[in-house]
Design a protein around this motif. Structure first.
Motif, mmCIF file in Angstrom:
data_model
loop_
_atom_site.group_PDB
_atom_site.id
_atom_site.type_symbol
_atom_site.label_atom_id
_atom_site.label_comp_id
_atom_site.label_asym_id
_atom_site.label_seq_id
_atom_site.Cartn_x
_atom_site.Cartn_y
_atom_site.Cartn_z
ATOM 1 N N GLU A 13 42.275 -4.364 -56.036
ATOM 2 C CA GLU A 13 42.066 -2.687 -55.621
ATOM 3 C C GLU A 13 40.847 -2.679 -54.669
ATOM 4 O O GLU A 13 40.651 -1.659 -53.864
ATOM 5 C CB GLU A 13 41.857 -2.016 -56.952
ATOM 6 N N LEU A 14 39.730 -3.428 -54.977
ATOM 7 C CA LEU A 14 38.678 -3.294 -54.359
ATOM 8 C C LEU A 14 38.800 -3.703 -53.071
ATOM 9 O O LEU A 14 38.434 -3.043 -51.978
ATOM 10 C CB LEU A 14 37.554 -4.245 -54.879
ATOM 11 N N ARG A 15 39.549 -4.667 -52.541
ATOM 12 C CA ARG A 15 39.867 -5.034 -51.096
ATOM 13 C C ARG A 15 40.656 -3.907 -50.457
ATOM 14 O O ARG A 15 40.239 -3.635 -49.331
ATOM 15 C CB ARG A 15 40.842 -6.085 -51.203
ATOM 16 N N ILE A 16 41.649 -3.215 -51.065
ATOM 17 C CA ILE A 16 42.609 -2.073 -50.526
ATOM 18 C C ILE A 16 41.231 -1.071 -50.208
ATOM 19 O O ILE A 16 41.480 -0.457 -48.965
ATOM 20 C CB ILE A 16 43.542 -1.949 -51.403
ATOM 21 N N ARG A 17 40.553 -0.871 -51.420
ATOM 22 C CA ARG A 17 39.499 0.470 -50.988
ATOM 23 C C ARG A 17 38.486 0.107 -50.020
ATOM 24 O O ARG A 17 38.239 0.950 -48.854
ATOM 25 C CB ARG A 17 38.751 0.736 -52.458
ATOM 26 N N SER A 18 38.230 -1.305 -49.846
ATOM 27 C CA SER A 18 37.212 -1.583 -48.514
ATOM 28 C C SER A 18 37.758 -1.473 -47.234
ATOM 29 O O SER A 18 37.107 -1.114 -46.545
ATOM 30 C CB SER A 18 36.696 -3.048 -49.208
ATOM 31 N N SER A 19 39.062 -2.210 -47.364
ATOM 32 C CA SER A 19 39.725 -1.933 -46.170
ATOM 33 C C SER A 19 39.743 -0.438 -45.439
ATOM 34 O O SER A 19 39.436 -0.296 -44.523
ATOM 35 C CB SER A 19 41.092 -2.469 -46.218
ATOM 36 N N LYS A 20 40.151 0.548 -46.487
ATOM 37 C CA LYS A 20 40.361 1.750 -45.782
ATOM 38 C C LYS A 20 38.880 2.538 -45.652
ATOM 39 O O LYS A 20 38.672 3.077 -44.568
ATOM 40 C CB LYS A 20 40.724 2.734 -47.078
ATOM 41 N N GLU A 21 37.806 1.963 -46.213
ATOM 42 C CA GLU A 21 36.320 2.451 -45.976
ATOM 43 C C GLU A 21 36.015 1.763 -44.603
ATOM 44 O O GLU A 21 35.129 2.352 -43.819
ATOM 45 C CB GLU A 21 35.566 2.128 -47.008
ATOM 46 N N LEU A 22 36.440 0.725 -44.477
ATOM 47 C CA LEU A 22 35.973 -0.196 -43.231
ATOM 48 C C LEU A 22 36.656 0.434 -41.918
ATOM 49 O O LEU A 22 35.844 0.598 -40.865
ATOM 50 C CB LEU A 22 36.307 -1.616 -43.377
ATOM 51 N N GLN A 23 37.801 0.808 -41.978
ATOM 52 C CA GLN A 23 38.597 1.487 -40.992
ATOM 53 C C GLN A 23 37.999 2.901 -40.558
ATOM 54 O O GLN A 23 37.746 3.115 -39.602
ATOM 55 C CB GLN A 23 40.179 1.391 -41.430
ATOM 56 N N GLU A 24 37.686 3.613 -41.707
ATOM 57 C CA GLU A 24 36.913 4.952 -41.512
ATOM 58 C C GLU A 24 35.608 4.764 -40.921
ATOM 59 O O GLU A 24 35.259 5.605 -39.964
ATOM 60 C CB GLU A 24 36.631 5.708 -42.609
ATOM 61 N N ALA A 25 34.811 3.795 -41.075
ATOM 62 C CA ALA A 25 33.616 3.592 -40.852
ATOM 63 C C ALA A 25 33.737 3.055 -39.432
ATOM 64 O O ALA A 25 32.702 3.295 -38.445
ATOM 65 C CB ALA A 25 32.771 2.396 -41.554
#
Length: 292
Positions: free
Chosen positions: A82-94
């Motif tokens: 779950e953390l990897r998925i959330r981090s991936s979305k946040e990274l894309q937005e960043a």
């Protein structure tokens, strides 16, 4: 016998950048084993120390950290996923936000360049017109128009009718220097785009040089860089745009050194350089977009 406590992990990280073990041991001990970045900064600040390459005359106790075994549960795996998925979305937005910021900065930079070019052209046209008027006057040819233009040119030169400058605009020389500094950093990244660690190390080293001069303008050792120094050559001197950036900060070549005379220190140039380097270090997309 006294011992120096040195952490194996930090020593390996700093040695991986090409520093000799004797220097690494001195740096880690002097900075209290805080971090590899602190050790690198210490090495740059003390590169001219006469005993920098001598192993400290005490025993070195290398602390080899061994991880404690633990059992990974299914719950841990699920949370990690779950953390990897959330981090991936946040990274894309960043990344999206960073790209948009860089795009706007490039547009602003291009606009500044165009305005500067326009002012330069207007200045050349004005000079040509004034020369033509002078030639007519010295040739005995006079007219009402030439006299009017001559009067206007003289008034402008004397500052009587000079076009008011916006309070928020920068002097043309400052804008030009900032644009040149940015192009040096972009060129450095472009020529070494396949080795981001090398680019980051170059930016960090330039930032340290600039910061040291700004904070200690009376210290000559911070205003003098030996060109043949292997560390300087590896991190800055051999890279495209490295020396050019320092020259824009005020350094000039004198024999085997890059030297910044005390009376040539330009705080505005140093502040601009520091701001650009900070942007280059904190913005992962700095210099990626070469044109808009």
């Amino acid at each position: 016998m006294a011992f120096l406590e040195i952490k194996q992990k930090l020593m390996s990280e700093v040695e991986a950048l090409g520093f000799p073990r004797a220097r690494v041991v001195r740096a880690l001990h002097s900075t209290g084993n805080v971090s590899s970045e602190a050790a690198i900064h210490w090495l740059i600040d003390h590169e001219n120390d006469p005993d920098i390459d001598q192993m400290p005359p005490v025993a070195v106790n290398i602390d080899i950290e061994s991880p404690e075994p633990f059992h990974i549960t299914e719950e841990m795996r699920r949370k990690a996923k779950e953390l990897r998925i959330r981090s991936s979305k946040e990274l894309q937005e960043a990344k999206r936000i960073a790209e948009e910021i860089e795009r706007k900065r490039n547009i602003n930079s291009r606009q500044v360049e165009k305005e500067e070019e326009k002012r330069a052209r207007e200045k050349v046209v004005q000079k040509l017109e004034q020369d033509k008027i002078e030639r007519k006057r010295f040739g005995g040819i006079s007219s009402e128009r030439s006299e009017s233009l001559a009067t206007k040119a003289t008034a402008t030169k004397a500052g009587e009718k000079d076009e008011p400058r916006s309070q928020n605009s920068l002097p043309a020389t400052s804008v030009s220097k900032a644009v040149s500094m940015r192009e040096c950093l972009r060129s450095l990244r472009h020529h070494h785009k396949d080795n981001f660690d090398k680019v980051r190390n170059a930016y960090q080293t330039l930032f340290i040089y600039v910061r040291n001069v700004a904070k200690n303008p009376d210290e000559e050792r911070f205003r003098k860089i030996r060109l043949s120094n292997p560390l300087f050559q590896e991190r800055v001197g051999s890279l495209t745009g490295g020396i050019e950036f320092l020259e824009l900060c005020g350094f000039r070549k004198e024999g085997e050194f890059l030297y910044l005379p005390h009376d040539k220190i330009d705080p505005e140039a140093l502040n601009t350089a520091g701001s650009l380097l900070n942007s280059a270090l904190t913005n992962p997309f700095f210099g990626v977009l070469q044109s808009v």
